[in-house]
Design an enzyme around this catalytic site. Structure first.
Site, short mmCIF file in Angstrom:
data_model
loop_
_atom_site.label_atom_id
_atom_site.label_comp_id
_atom_site.label_asym_id
_atom_site.label_seq_id
_atom_site.Cartn_x
_atom_site.Cartn_y
_atom_site.Cartn_z
NE ARG A 23 10.09 10.73 2.79
CZ ARG A 23 10.55 10.57 1.36
NH1 ARG A 23 9.58 9.65 1.03
NH2 ARG A 23 11.43 10.73 0.63
CG ASP A 41 9.95 0.37 5.95
OD1 ASP A 41 10.23 -0.47 5.29
OD2 ASP A 41 9.38 1.16 5.62
CG ASP A 88 13.45 2.96 4.29
OD1 ASP A 88 14.48 3.53 4.58
OD2 ASP A 88 12.59 3.43 3.55
CG ASP A 102 4.91 -1.84 3.44
OD1 ASP A 102 5.03 -3.01 3.78
OD2 ASP A 102 4.83 -1.11 4.25
NE ARG A 148 8.18 4.46 -5.68
CZ ARG A 148 9.15 4.65 -5.21
NH1 ARG A 148 9.81 5.77 -5.74
NH2 ARG A 148 9.63 3.84 -3.98
CB THR A 169 12.92 -1.42 1.34
OG1 THR A 169 12.96 -0.36 1.98
CG2 THR A 169 12.39 -2.61 2.59
N GLY A 216 11.24 1.46 -4.67
CA GLY A 216 12.76 1.94 -4.35
C GLY A 216 13.56 0.91 -4.61
#
Ligand code: ADP
Length: 326
Positions: free
Chosen positions: A174, A132, A130, A105, A74, A128, A13
């Site tokens: 998510r 995360d 996020d 990740d 991707r 990213t 992403g």
């Protein structure tokens, strides 16, 4: 082995600040008189040999741009041993001996595997929105995304309070509620629903009722994509309308706008620092690490740990959010 030529790619992403990180990697290489190539379209471009030799001037005028000039992709092929072998051959043929991967990740998992199979030195930069990823207080793009989200929520607040409406605003996340929690506090949301905490529909309704009783005329509820209460934000709206037909409920899904835009100053500075650390760590002979920032210091975390570990939600901030909703 001495490092002579580094390849840099962006994968998975995209996130604001990736360009600033590419710029930093390229300029740090130029500073240390090392060659550098940009790989287009992530691992897929690596397999296809879609490379471009870069120098300090190739990365002018990109520090302020969102997205990634190297494009991201991707790649299913990279998940196969044959794909990774082809990528290795292409790098070798181009004289590349080390790799910087800017991604999340999944991209780090690919990088680690690539290193295990071919002994190829790799270094990761967490890009990213996020936030995360274990091993860094902030990922690239997160700060920019937060600013984008609160700007959007501020605008929704204007219309919400003009019509006494209840708004459910879905933000990205998510698996992690960092964007929802921080933007929710920053934008003054009544309730914040995140994947890490399931407050339940009953409590949500009680909380909305309480707000109303204490004189709130409109409400904003920030919902992370991965929230566990409803299947999605539209179901939440239906549920509330069923139980409280007097509520005027609206839904706003912010979507991909959260990934775009010019990176914030914070993300530009972070990207610049991470790029320098990534290249200089490779020059010191290190490999299989992710560059991160902890307590405002650059730190290396083994890629394996970065992938396996999880980034915890800030419980103190959850408490602050609760108090602010009084
Ligand atoms: P992110 O890096 O943002 O988590 P993805 O999970 O889509 O994004 O991963 C990006 C790319 O990394 C994938 O398209 C694939 O090429 C590579 N990748 C992900 N997981 C693996 C894996 N288990 N083995 C090899 N390559 C992987």
């Amino acid at each position: 082995m001495s490092v002579k030529k580094i390849a840099v790619l962006t994968s998975g992403g995209d996130a604001p600040g990736m360009n600033a990180a590419i710029r930093s990697v390229v300029r740090t290489c130029a500073y240390h008189n090392i060659e550098v190539v940009g790989v287009y379209r992530g691992y897929q471009g690596m397999i296809e040999g879609d490379f471009e030799e870069m120098n300090a001037r190739s990365v002018r005028d990109i520090i302020n741009r969102g997205g990634t000039i190297l494009k991201s992709a991707r790649s299913k092929d990279f998940k196969t041993p044959e794909g990774r072998k082809a990528a290795y051959e292409k790098l070798k043929a181009a004289g590349v001996d080390s790799l910087v991967v800017i991604g999340g990740d999944g991209s780090f998992t690919g990088a680690l595997l690539f290193n295990k199979e071919f002994g190829f030195p790799v270094m990761g930069i967490p890009g990213t929105i996020d936030n995360d990823i274990y091993g860094t207080d902030f990922t690239l793009g997160y700060d920019t995304a937060l600013n984008t989200v609160i700007e959007a929520i501020d605008k929704i607040r204007d219309t919400a309070s003009s019509h006494n409406r209840l708004f459910f605003i879905e933000v990205m996340g998510r698996d992690a509620g960092h964007i929802a929690l921080n933007s929710g506090v920053g934008a003054g949301a009544e309730e914040i629903l995140i994947p890490e905490e399931n407050i339940g529909l009953k409590k949500l309704l009680e909380s909305l009722e309480k707000s109303r009783r204490t004189g709130k005329t409109s409400s904003l509820v920030v919902v992370a994509e991965g929230d566990k209460i409803g299947k999605n934000v539209f179901e939440l709206k239906e549920y509330v309308e069923q139980h409280h037909p007097d509520y005027d409920v609206r839904v706003s899904v912010l979507g991909h706008m959260q990934r775009g835009g010019a990176p914030s100053c914070f993300d530009r500075v972070l990207a610049s620092r991470m790029g320098v650390k990534a290249v200089e760590s490779l020059l010191e002979g290190k490999s299989n690490y992710m560059v991160g920032i902890r307590n405002n210091k650059m730190e290396l975390t083994p890629l394996e740990k970065a992938i396996k570990g999880s980034s915890k939600i800030d419980t103190e901030l959850l408490r602050v959010a609760e108090i602010m909703a009084t």
